[in-house]
Motif scaffolding. Structure first.
Motif, mmCIF file in Angstrom:
data_model
loop_
_atom_site.group_PDB
_atom_site.id
_atom_site.type_symbol
_atom_site.label_atom_id
_atom_site.label_comp_id
_atom_site.label_asym_id
_atom_site.label_seq_id
_atom_site.Cartn_x
_atom_site.Cartn_y
_atom_site.Cartn_z
ATOM 1 N N CYS A 35 1.478 -30.971 -9.204
ATOM 2 C CA CYS A 35 1.304 -29.887 -10.163
ATOM 3 C C CYS A 35 1.059 -28.552 -9.414
ATOM 4 O O CYS A 35 1.320 -27.313 -9.887
ATOM 5 C CB CYS A 35 -0.050 -30.011 -11.002
ATOM 6 N N ARG A 36 0.650 -28.617 -8.172
ATOM 7 C CA ARG A 36 0.341 -27.662 -7.374
ATOM 8 C C ARG A 36 -0.434 -26.456 -7.653
ATOM 9 O O ARG A 36 -0.470 -25.416 -7.404
ATOM 10 C CB ARG A 36 1.864 -26.759 -6.973
ATOM 11 N N GLU A 37 -1.174 -26.895 -8.635
ATOM 12 C CA GLU A 37 -2.281 -26.238 -9.248
ATOM 13 C C GLU A 37 -3.858 -26.663 -9.200
ATOM 14 O O GLU A 37 -4.633 -26.229 -10.018
ATOM 15 C CB GLU A 37 -1.880 -25.740 -10.689
ATOM 16 N N ASP A 56 -10.034 -26.594 -6.472
ATOM 17 C CA ASP A 56 -9.241 -27.551 -7.587
ATOM 18 C C ASP A 56 -10.114 -27.754 -8.936
ATOM 19 O O ASP A 56 -11.306 -26.907 -8.890
ATOM 20 C CB ASP A 56 -9.094 -29.107 -6.899
ATOM 21 N N VAL A 74 -3.988 -26.211 -3.517
ATOM 22 C CA VAL A 74 -4.872 -24.810 -3.624
ATOM 23 C C VAL A 74 -6.110 -24.774 -2.877
ATOM 24 O O VAL A 74 -6.621 -23.516 -2.657
ATOM 25 C CB VAL A 74 -5.420 -25.042 -5.258
#
Ligand code: FES
Length: 86
Positions: A35-37, A56, A74
């Motif tokens: 997701c990189r989020e 996160d 993140v």
């Protein structure tokens, strides 16, 4: 900016405008991600030393306080250095 150190002694500088994930990948170390989020958990990485700045949306308060793991897509570093088991 801060430094990420790997178990073999490799040091990777993380700029203010890049993620640990990107800095590590730039250094040729493949790190799983999705997701990189900060929501999927794929990039979860054990913390050997240092204090993560958790950003996160996954870890519980207890997990954050334990400093044992972090999402490197993140989350960042409080202080100058993190040692990660990558
Ligand atoms: Fe999904 Fe980091 S890639 S939490």
């Amino acid at each position: 900016p801060f430094t990420v150190e790997l178990p073999d002694g490799t040091e990777i500088a993380v700029a203010a405008d890049e993620s640990i994930l990107d800095a590590v990948a730039r250094s040729g170390i493949p790190a799983l991600n999705s997701c990189r989020e900060g929501v999927c958990g794929t990039c979860e990485t054990p913390v050997i030393d240092g204090v993560p700045d958790h950003r996160d949306h996954l870890l519980s308060d207890e997990e954050r306080a334990s400093n044992e793991t972090m999402m490197i897509c993140v989350s960042r570093c409080i202080g100058a250095r993190l040692v990660l088991d990558l």
